[in-house]
Design a protein around this motif. Sequence first.
Motif, PDB file in Angstrom:
ATOM      1  N   UNK A 119       2.374  22.082  13.219  1.00 36.30           N
ATOM      2  CA  UNK A 119       1.516  20.921  13.441  1.00 36.30           C
ATOM      3  C   UNK A 119       2.273  19.893  14.295  1.00 36.30           C
ATOM      4  N   UNK A 120       1.655  19.439  15.386  1.00 36.56           N
ATOM      5  CA  UNK A 120       2.370  18.455  16.199  1.00 36.56           C
ATOM      6  C   UNK A 120       2.461  17.113  15.461  1.00 36.56           C
ATOM      7  N   UNK A 121       3.618  16.484  15.591  1.00 30.13           N
ATOM      8  CA  UNK A 121       3.774  15.189  14.927  1.00 30.13           C
ATOM      9  C   UNK A 121       3.061  14.133  15.752  1.00 30.13           C
ATOM     10  N   UNK A 124      -2.935   7.890   7.995  1.00 32.33           N
ATOM     11  CA  UNK A 124      -1.986   8.514   7.070  1.00 32.33           C
ATOM     12  C   UNK A 124      -1.701   7.578   5.905  1.00 32.33           C
ATOM     13  N   UNK A 125      -1.600   6.280   6.267  1.00 28.48           N
ATOM     14  CA  UNK A 125      -1.259   5.278   5.259  1.00 28.48           C
ATOM     15  C   UNK A 125      -2.296   5.278   4.138  1.00 28.48           C
ATOM     16  N   UNK A 126      -3.551   5.483   4.505  1.00 28.22           N
ATOM     17  CA  UNK A 126      -4.565   5.406   3.459  1.00 28.22           C
ATOM     18  C   UNK A 126      -4.778   6.743   2.755  1.00 28.22           C
ATOM     19  N   UNK A 127      -4.324   7.835   3.356  1.00 23.89           N
ATOM     20  CA  UNK A 127      -4.591   9.125   2.725  1.00 23.89           C
ATOM     21  C   UNK A 127      -3.418   9.748   2.001  1.00 23.89           C
ATOM     22  N   UNK A 128      -2.223   9.509   2.539  1.00 27.15           N
ATOM     23  CA  UNK A 128      -1.072  10.241   2.005  1.00 27.15           C
ATOM     24  C   UNK A 128      -0.695   9.762   0.603  1.00 27.15           C
TER      25      UNK A 128
END
Lengths: 203, 489
Positions: free
Chosen positions: B1-3, B13-17
């Motif tokens: 997966x590309x960063x 990402x902040x809201x999902x991770x």
Amino acid sequence: MQSEENNFNAQLETLHKTLKIRLLKGPVFRENQRQEWEVLERDQTLLRTYFSQIGLSLRIDDVEGYAFLKQEDKEDDNTPSLIVRRSLTFHQSLLLVMIRKRLAEHDSEESAPRLFVHRQEIHQWLQPYFSDAANEIKQIKQFDTLIKKVSEWGFLKALPQHSDEFEIKRIIKAFVTAEDIASFTLLLEQRLKTEENEENHDQ
Amino acid sequence: MPLSFNYGFIEELKSHSMALKLLRSPHLSFIASFLHQVFILSNRRTIAYTELVGLLENHIQEIRDTHGEALFPKSAKSYLDDWINTQTGYLRKYLPKETDEPECDLQPDIEKVLRWLEDLQGRRFVGTESRLQNLLQLITELSQGINLNTQEKLTYLKRKQAQIQNDIEAVENGQDINLSDTQVKERLFFLSDLSRQLLGDFRQVEANFRTLDKQTRKTITLSQAQKGQVLDQVFEYQDVIENSDEGQSFSTFFELLMTPEMRDGMRKNLQALLKHKEAQEIVASDTLLRHLYSYLLDAGRKVNTTRQQVTDQLRRYVQEQSQDNRRILELIRDYEKTLHTSIEKMPITTEAITELDSASIEISSLFSRKLYQEPQQEQFSIQPEQQIDPHSADLSQLFALSHIDEDQLVQHIQHQLTHEKGQTNLQKIINTYPLEFGLDELLTYVKLACEGPISANIDFDNLQKIEWHIDGAPRSATLPTIRFFRETN
């Protein structure tokens, strides 16, 4: 030597006897009766012959690991049935279908071998089909009665240490089949039709 | 997966991770300290739910004792359920195959947070040399692995041969080609980091297998394939886990891990490290390094079980059930639709409306019941019917569950150590302090050597025979030589 053989035969006979009685009393699971399960699989022809004499057929699911007896289809003869059919109320059949649905959804999503659900989740399945009850406590009691009934039938099993968590027993697949669900739907449609006809009559 | 590090992506990402959610949580210290202690420090791959509740109760009590009684007022169970119940929680709760007690495991993202917190505390010096060596070696290995030219391969192997020849000559001439102390230390830290990373990755591997399984099932469910096409899919999907890069790499890893050479080699080499002065300090203080093999084995086994389970279930699903399952779900959707319309239009009856097969036979015979019997009154009395002299009962066995005093044995070892200037072995200790209780006592010494408060060295290559007498009868046992030594610090 001779006596050893006799001994072995006697043991096998006891196992067969146990198996036959267990099957008559309800489903047999591999996970609970490992030793008996082996005999069941090995000697299934013998057992089938035995049960067919009283109009029962033995169903074995060796993948899921359960076995149970079913009434053989009768061809117009008048022999009585041994296996009782349970009558289901509207709500009981509803809960059965919901459990079957949860299992089907689970199977289409992941491979975890065992599925367990929380009591609250079951309540949520039922909620939409009950009228908005003013008395919430009464409604929850009603739900729990349903859950208890279905647990008695062996489709749900409360986890020993956790009375609010239930394992969905996969054997429900054999009892709530595609045909059953289709016939539930048909039944509802018919009732709807009669209801509408009556209304038309009234007018 | 590309960063990706663009603003929008990170914001998402902040809201999902889950990992970032934990880092933001006001309870970070509470949660992380607990999870690290129970899962990472002890390298437990899974913990029964009820046990976890108990562990958390202790943890909360410990925090309250030192930081204030008012902290964390909710019950341990409700905290734990908070961490599990959210759709993608910190912990995964599931029902294992054999028991009816749910178990919990860390989510891989949460393990990453805990490992990161370990890293953040950057305890030791950063060795660059060993990593460079490692890089070089990897590059060489790669270029050799994909190079098909025989000539070049031969040149490379010859060069390696010459190098080994050089080393042999150097040793024959009495030169020291061992690693320097700094080099040893650096390699050990590198080793320890690498092991930590590897162990940390196992949960991710397991989770990846599960994701792969979910994706495959979803593809099957969504595809509107006809019967004929389904057969093609069977071959396409049934080995999806085994054939993935991760699956293949894990298979090789696990096979290698299970070979006896691997096990013995790793144990022996780690033991040998304990003899080196510089290494001993680091290895002794690092539980992970000391138990590396068994930790790897535990973790590997867990992943292997999951892989096996997922592979089997998925294969079965692809072959037998997916068709049936889809039909059931369609039928249930029809049922629900009809149900909704009918609920609006007609009253619900509580009578039986349909029937379903039961699975049991009800035979009720009138005579299987007993006739009415007058219920008997049970009489209880605190007066014993039979008088037994309480003094004649021999209860000593009851109180003598363990008659071996570990502290006493530790003292024996310490006395012997003082006596022999800091180094001794089990035979000598037993010569001085003969065994009173026989095998139990001997095993307690062995236990002390394995985990105890005094440094010990177990030499599997040299066996020693230990003899003692029980009631005058000679007994003996042969076991690896156990040496105790006093730590010099």
